[in-house]
Design a protein around this motif. Structure first.
Motif, PDB file in Angstrom:
ATOM      1  N   GLN A  53      78.770   7.443  21.777  1.00  0.00           N
ATOM      2  CA  GLN A  53      78.717   8.769  22.262  1.00  0.00           C
ATOM      3  C   GLN A  53      79.557   9.546  21.562  1.00  0.00           C
ATOM      4  OE1 GLN A  53      79.144   8.903  26.496  1.00  0.00           O
ATOM      5  NE2 GLN A  53      78.468  11.073  26.628  1.00  0.00           N
ATOM      6  N   ILE A  54      80.882   9.192  21.431  1.00  0.00           N
ATOM      7  CA  ILE A  54      81.766  10.306  20.718  1.00  0.00           C
ATOM      8  C   ILE A  54      81.446  10.315  19.308  1.00  0.00           C
ATOM      9  CG2 ILE A  54      84.141  10.318  19.934  1.00  0.00           C
ATOM     10  CD1 ILE A  54      84.755   8.523  22.350  1.00  0.00           C
ATOM     11  N   VAL A  55      80.943   9.499  18.703  1.00  0.00           N
ATOM     12  CA  VAL A  55      80.399   9.855  17.115  1.00  0.00           C
ATOM     13  C   VAL A  55      79.348  10.550  17.152  1.00  0.00           C
ATOM     14  CG1 VAL A  55      79.820   8.647  15.104  1.00  0.00           C
ATOM     15  CG2 VAL A  55      81.525   7.625  16.218  1.00  0.00           C
ATOM     16  N   ALA A  56      78.077  10.283  18.241  1.00  0.00           N
ATOM     17  CA  ALA A  56      76.988  11.069  17.958  1.00  0.00           C
ATOM     18  C   ALA A  56      77.140  12.454  18.498  1.00  0.00           C
ATOM     19  CB  ALA A  56      76.070  10.251  19.161  1.00  0.00           C
ATOM     20  N   THR A  57      78.280  12.836  19.225  1.00  0.00           N
ATOM     21  CA  THR A  57      78.507  13.868  19.948  1.00  0.00           C
ATOM     22  C   THR A  57      79.311  15.048  18.885  1.00  0.00           C
ATOM     23  OG1 THR A  57      78.764  13.402  22.167  1.00  0.00           O
ATOM     24  CG2 THR A  57      79.813  15.408  21.674  1.00  0.00           C
ATOM     25  N   TYR A  58      80.215  14.440  18.102  1.00  0.00           N
ATOM     26  CA  TYR A  58      81.184  15.072  17.245  1.00  0.00           C
ATOM     27  C   TYR A  58      81.004  14.934  15.750  1.00  0.00           C
ATOM     28  CZ  TYR A  58      83.739  16.181  21.531  1.00  0.00           C
ATOM     29  OH  TYR A  58      84.147  16.502  22.660  1.00  0.00           O
ATOM     30  N   GLN A  59      80.349  13.825  15.263  1.00  0.00           N
ATOM     31  CA  GLN A  59      79.821  14.033  13.952  1.00  0.00           C
ATOM     32  C   GLN A  59      80.927  13.650  13.015  1.00  0.00           C
ATOM     33  OE1 GLN A  59      76.301  14.122  12.853  1.00  0.00           O
ATOM     34  NE2 GLN A  59      76.061  13.481  15.047  1.00  0.00           N
ATOM     35  N   PRO A  60      81.869  12.762  13.201  1.00  0.00           N
ATOM     36  CA  PRO A  60      83.340  12.721  12.212  1.00  0.00           C
ATOM     37  C   PRO A  60      82.618  12.161  10.846  1.00  0.00           C
ATOM     38  CG  PRO A  60      83.115  10.946  13.820  1.00  0.00           C
ATOM     39  CD  PRO A  60      82.057  11.770  14.458  1.00  0.00           C
ATOM     40  N   ASP A  61      83.648  12.617   9.927  1.00  0.00           N
ATOM     41  CA  ASP A  61      83.369  12.133   8.715  1.00  0.00           C
ATOM     42  C   ASP A  61      83.822  10.761   8.161  1.00  0.00           C
ATOM     43  OD1 ASP A  61      81.885  14.537   7.627  1.00  0.00           O
ATOM     44  OD2 ASP A  61      83.507  15.645   7.909  1.00  0.00           O
ATOM     45  N   SER A  62      85.085  10.469   9.015  1.00  0.00           N
ATOM     46  CA  SER A  62      86.003   9.222   8.714  1.00  0.00           C
ATOM     47  C   SER A  62      86.541   8.852   9.981  1.00  0.00           C
ATOM     48  CB  SER A  62      86.913   9.756   7.733  1.00  0.00           C
ATOM     49  OG  SER A  62      87.708   8.792   7.213  1.00  0.00           O
ATOM     50  N   SER A  63      87.374   7.721  10.073  1.00  0.00           N
ATOM     51  CA  SER A  63      87.848   7.305  11.159  1.00  0.00           C
ATOM     52  C   SER A  63      89.260   6.482  11.122  1.00  0.00           C
ATOM     53  CB  SER A  63      87.000   6.311  12.140  1.00  0.00           C
ATOM     54  OG  SER A  63      86.679   5.367  11.419  1.00  0.00           O
ATOM     55  N   ALA A  64      89.910   6.501  11.774  1.00  0.00           N
ATOM     56  CA  ALA A  64      91.417   5.632  11.644  1.00  0.00           C
ATOM     57  C   ALA A  64      91.704   4.991  12.866  1.00  0.00           C
ATOM     58  CB  ALA A  64      92.568   6.651  11.101  1.00  0.00           C
ATOM     59  N   VAL A  65      91.981   3.754  12.614  1.00  0.00           N
ATOM     60  CA  VAL A  65      92.047   2.951  14.036  1.00  0.00           C
ATOM     61  C   VAL A  65      93.705   2.325  13.804  1.00  0.00           C
ATOM     62  CG1 VAL A  65      91.578   0.861  15.149  1.00  0.00           C
ATOM     63  CG2 VAL A  65      89.705   2.484  14.060  1.00  0.00           C
ATOM     64  N   GLU A  66      94.211   2.541  14.992  1.00  0.00           N
ATOM     65  CA  GLU A  66      95.815   1.784  14.902  1.00  0.00           C
ATOM     66  C   GLU A  66      95.492   0.285  15.007  1.00  0.00           C
ATOM     67  OE1 GLU A  66      99.345   1.726  17.993  1.00  0.00           O
ATOM     68  OE2 GLU A  66      98.827   3.500  17.031  1.00  0.00           O
ATOM     69  N   GLN A  67      96.340  -0.523  13.984  1.00  0.00           N
ATOM     70  CA  GLN A  67      96.302  -1.745  13.954  1.00  0.00           C
ATOM     71  C   GLN A  67      97.062  -2.462  15.017  1.00  0.00           C
ATOM     72  OE1 GLN A  67      98.126  -2.788  10.184  1.00  0.00           O
ATOM     73  NE2 GLN A  67      96.003  -2.593   9.038  1.00  0.00           N
ATOM     74  N   VAL A  68      96.554  -3.845  15.495  1.00  0.00           N
ATOM     75  CA  VAL A  68      97.305  -4.542  16.538  1.00  0.00           C
ATOM     76  C   VAL A  68      98.510  -5.086  16.145  1.00  0.00           C
ATOM     77  CG1 VAL A  68      96.804  -6.306  18.082  1.00  0.00           C
ATOM     78  CG2 VAL A  68      94.739  -4.913  17.561  1.00  0.00           C
ATOM     79  N   PHE A  69      99.436  -5.087  16.861  1.00  0.00           N
ATOM     80  CA  PHE A  69     100.839  -5.520  16.893  1.00  0.00           C
ATOM     81  C   PHE A  69     100.701  -6.810  17.764  1.00  0.00           C
ATOM     82  CE2 PHE A  69     101.200  -2.738  20.347  1.00  0.00           C
ATOM     83  CZ  PHE A  69     101.731  -3.622  21.061  1.00  0.00           C
ATOM     84  N   VAL A  70     101.543  -7.879  17.412  1.00  0.00           N
ATOM     85  CA  VAL A  70     101.585  -9.017  18.067  1.00  0.00           C
ATOM     86  C   VAL A  70     102.488  -8.793  19.202  1.00  0.00           C
ATOM     87  CG1 VAL A  70     102.142 -11.689  17.910  1.00  0.00           C
ATOM     88  CG2 VAL A  70     101.140 -10.434  16.107  1.00  0.00           C
ATOM     89  N   ASN A  71     101.899  -9.066  20.452  1.00  0.00           N
ATOM     90  CA  ASN A  71     102.963  -8.958  21.585  1.00  0.00           C
ATOM     91  C   ASN A  71     103.644 -10.334  21.887  1.00  0.00           C
ATOM     92  OD1 ASN A  71     102.355  -6.442  22.886  1.00  0.00           O
ATOM     93  ND2 ASN A  71     100.326  -7.261  23.198  1.00  0.00           N
ATOM     94  N   VAL A  72     104.479 -10.229  22.754  1.00  0.00           N
ATOM     95  CA  VAL A  72     105.199 -11.714  23.242  1.00  0.00           C
ATOM     96  C   VAL A  72     104.093 -12.620  24.010  1.00  0.00           C
ATOM     97  CG1 VAL A  72     106.856 -12.413  24.954  1.00  0.00           C
ATOM     98  CG2 VAL A  72     107.265 -10.381  23.701  1.00  0.00           C
ATOM     99  N   VAL A  92      81.504   1.195  12.716  1.00  0.00           N
ATOM    100  CA  VAL A  92      80.880   0.524  11.524  1.00  0.00           C
ATOM    101  C   VAL A  92      79.416   0.721  11.695  1.00  0.00           C
ATOM    102  CG1 VAL A  92      80.239  -1.499  10.206  1.00  0.00           C
ATOM    103  CG2 VAL A  92      82.618  -0.890  10.854  1.00  0.00           C
ATOM    104  N   LEU A  93      78.831   0.558  12.835  1.00  0.00           N
ATOM    105  CA  LEU A  93      77.351   0.629  13.317  1.00  0.00           C
ATOM    106  C   LEU A  93      77.073   2.388  12.770  1.00  0.00           C
ATOM    107  CD1 LEU A  93      76.877  -1.357  16.224  1.00  0.00           C
ATOM    108  CD2 LEU A  93      76.073  -1.686  14.193  1.00  0.00           C
ATOM    109  N   ALA A  94      77.596   3.199  13.105  1.00  0.00           N
ATOM    110  CA  ALA A  94      77.430   4.584  12.769  1.00  0.00           C
ATOM    111  C   ALA A  94      77.706   4.868  11.258  1.00  0.00           C
ATOM    112  CB  ALA A  94      78.479   5.543  13.559  1.00  0.00           C
ATOM    113  N   GLY A  95      78.149   3.788  10.547  1.00  0.00           N
ATOM    114  CA  GLY A  95      77.985   4.080   9.031  1.00  0.00           C
ATOM    115  C   GLY A  95      79.457   5.041   8.546  1.00  0.00           C
ATOM    116  N   LEU A  96      80.534   4.814   9.737  1.00  0.00           N
ATOM    117  CA  LEU A  96      81.668   5.803   9.338  1.00  0.00           C
ATOM    118  C   LEU A  96      82.567   4.714   8.583  1.00  0.00           C
ATOM    119  CD1 LEU A  96      82.672   7.627  12.469  1.00  0.00           C
ATOM    120  CD2 LEU A  96      81.978   8.553  10.371  1.00  0.00           C
ATOM    121  N   PRO A  97      83.333   5.318   7.415  1.00  0.00           N
ATOM    122  CA  PRO A  97      84.322   4.498   6.998  1.00  0.00           C
ATOM    123  C   PRO A  97      85.539   4.409   7.947  1.00  0.00           C
ATOM    124  CG  PRO A  97      84.322   6.537   5.572  1.00  0.00           C
ATOM    125  CD  PRO A  97      83.150   6.544   6.638  1.00  0.00           C
ATOM    126  N   VAL A  98      86.235   3.116   7.870  1.00  0.00           N
ATOM    127  CA  VAL A  98      87.501   2.929   8.916  1.00  0.00           C
ATOM    128  C   VAL A  98      88.488   2.576   7.893  1.00  0.00           C
ATOM    129  CG1 VAL A  98      88.056   1.333  10.675  1.00  0.00           C
ATOM    130  CG2 VAL A  98      85.731   2.150  10.570  1.00  0.00           C
TER     131      VAL A  98
END
Length: 172
Positions: A53-72, A92-98
């Motif tokens: 829904q966010i991608v459909a509403t705001y139409q971003p060109d690119s995306s960035a995601v924080e990587q997971v760190f290893v917890n205790v 990815v389904l929306a065709g955005l580079p990540v």
């Protein structure tokens, strides 16, 4: 360029959008997707649907995601990884580079200190985007991720003689 930043979480997934024109960064929107206390599949679906829904509403060109760190706790790490996977799947389904960045890289690029706390990140996001108030913590982390990607995407850091080594920004 419009960038969507994501701070993944199973209970709360933060998102933040910024526009980049040259070296100028401007705030578009931010918020959180809250999944509640349902079973795991329904919570993951909430993240997937919310991102779509966010991608459909705001139409971003690119995306960035924080990587997971290893917890205790390995179980917490696995659950966080699944939430992150749901968010990435929607992108990815929306065709955005990540693009993916470690928390250390995000904090280093926004605050200048890879071990900054959430309050410092929120304060710098507020200043860099000229916001009237500090965004909530998860949204601020997502905006910081978008700002980090903006620095990489425009090559501003490389032009300034900066580079990344083991997750930290260094002068080359």
């Amino acid at each position: 360029m419009r960038i969507l930043g994501i701070d993944p979480g199973l209970r709360v997934t933060g998102f933040g959008l910024i526009d980049c024109v040259g070296q100028n960064r401007s705030y578009v929107a931010s918020g959180c997707i809250r999944t509640g206390d349902g079973d795991l599949p329904s919570r993951l679906k909430t993240i997937l649907d919310g991102m779509a829904q966010i991608v459909a509403t705001y139409q971003p060109d690119s995306s960035a995601v924080e990587q997971v760190f290893v917890n205790v706790n390995p179980q917490s790490t696995l659950l966080l990884g699944q939430a992150r996977g749901a968010a990435i799947s929607a992108l990815v389904l929306a065709g955005l580079p990540v693009a993916e960045y470690t928390a250390l890289q995000v904090k280093q690029s926004v605050v200048g200190n890879g071990h900054a706390d959430k309050v410092q990140v929120g304060h710098m996001v507020q200043r860099l985007l000229a916001l009237e108030g500090a965004p909530q913590a998860d949204a601020a982390d997502a905006l910081a991720c978008a700002l980090c990607h903006a620095g990489h995407a425009t090559g501003a850091l490389a032009k300034a003689g900066m580079g990344s080594r083991r997750g930290r920004w260094v002068v080359r």
